[in-house]
Design an enzyme around this catalytic site. Structure first.
Site, PDB file in Angstrom:
ATOM      1  N   GLU A   1      15.189  -5.045  36.869  1.00 14.89           N
ATOM      2  CA  GLU A   1      14.764  -3.743  36.351  1.00 14.89           C
ATOM      3  C   GLU A   1      13.236  -3.615  36.314  1.00 14.89           C
ATOM      4  O   GLU A   1      12.706  -2.520  36.486  1.00 14.89           O
ATOM      5  CB  GLU A   1      15.380  -3.484  34.978  1.00 14.89           C
ATOM      6  CG  GLU A   1      16.907  -3.471  34.978  1.00 14.89           C
ATOM      7  CD  GLU A   1      17.544  -2.495  35.955  1.00 14.89           C
ATOM      8  OE1 GLU A   1      16.899  -1.498  36.344  1.00 14.89           O
ATOM      9  OE2 GLU A   1      18.703  -2.729  36.340  1.00 14.89           O
TER      10      GLU A   1
ATOM     11  N   HIS B   1      12.235  -2.281  39.593  1.00 12.11           N
ATOM     12  CA  HIS B   1      12.402  -0.820  39.626  1.00 12.11           C
ATOM     13  C   HIS B   1      11.244  -0.131  38.898  1.00 12.11           C
ATOM     14  O   HIS B   1      10.723   0.880  39.373  1.00 12.11           O
ATOM     15  CB  HIS B   1      13.720  -0.397  38.980  1.00 12.11           C
ATOM     16  CG  HIS B   1      14.917  -0.604  39.841  1.00 12.11           C
ATOM     17  ND1 HIS B   1      14.982  -0.223  41.160  1.00 12.11           N
ATOM     18  CD2 HIS B   1      16.125  -1.148  39.551  1.00 12.11           C
ATOM     19  CE1 HIS B   1      16.164  -0.520  41.650  1.00 12.11           C
ATOM     20  NE2 HIS B   1      16.880  -1.088  40.696  1.00 12.11           N
TER      21      HIS B   1
END
Length: 122
Positions: free
Chosen positions: A67, A70
């Site tokens: 994450e 991202h």
């Protein structure tokens, strides 16, 4: 996530800061999730880790690293549109490869033993 960050998490957080994307102490949050997911990144909110679906520290580390990639993509790509399939696919591929999620050992643990078709999604 333990107080002692794994080196890649520390590196990603440093690069986010250097890129002008400030992340505070509450950027990564453990939460209880109703859906059976590991976690996710939400623009302008941060990363959630579904702590009720994590059994070992390695799983938490993997989700946080995935994450954070991202978040880094979102920070660095001025025109990233998470609703654009091509943009989303590119970020997913980067996160999968750079986080180690697509590493052959993880694939073997998931039961994917063939070399051919190794990184295909259903």
């Amino acid at each position: 996530l333990r107080r002692t960050l794994v080196p890649i998490v520390k590196l990603l957080k440093e690069h986010l800061e250097k890129s002008g994307c400030s992340i505070g102490d509450k950027f990564i949050k453990p939460v209880h999730c109703d859906k059976h997911i590991s976690g996710g990144y939400v623009r302008a909110e941060g990363i959630v880790v579904c702590s009720n679906h994590m059994n070992i520290q390695d799983e938490v580390n993997k989700v946080v690293i995935y994450e954070l990639i991202h978040a880094y993509d979102d920070c660095r790509a001025a025109n990233l549109d998470c609703y654009n399939c091509a943009h989303r696919a590119c970020s997913e591929i980067r996160a999968g490869h750079l986080s180690g999620d697509c590493h052959y050992k993880r694939e073997l643990l998931r039961g994917f033993v063939k070399i051919r078709g190794h990184e295909q999604w259903d």
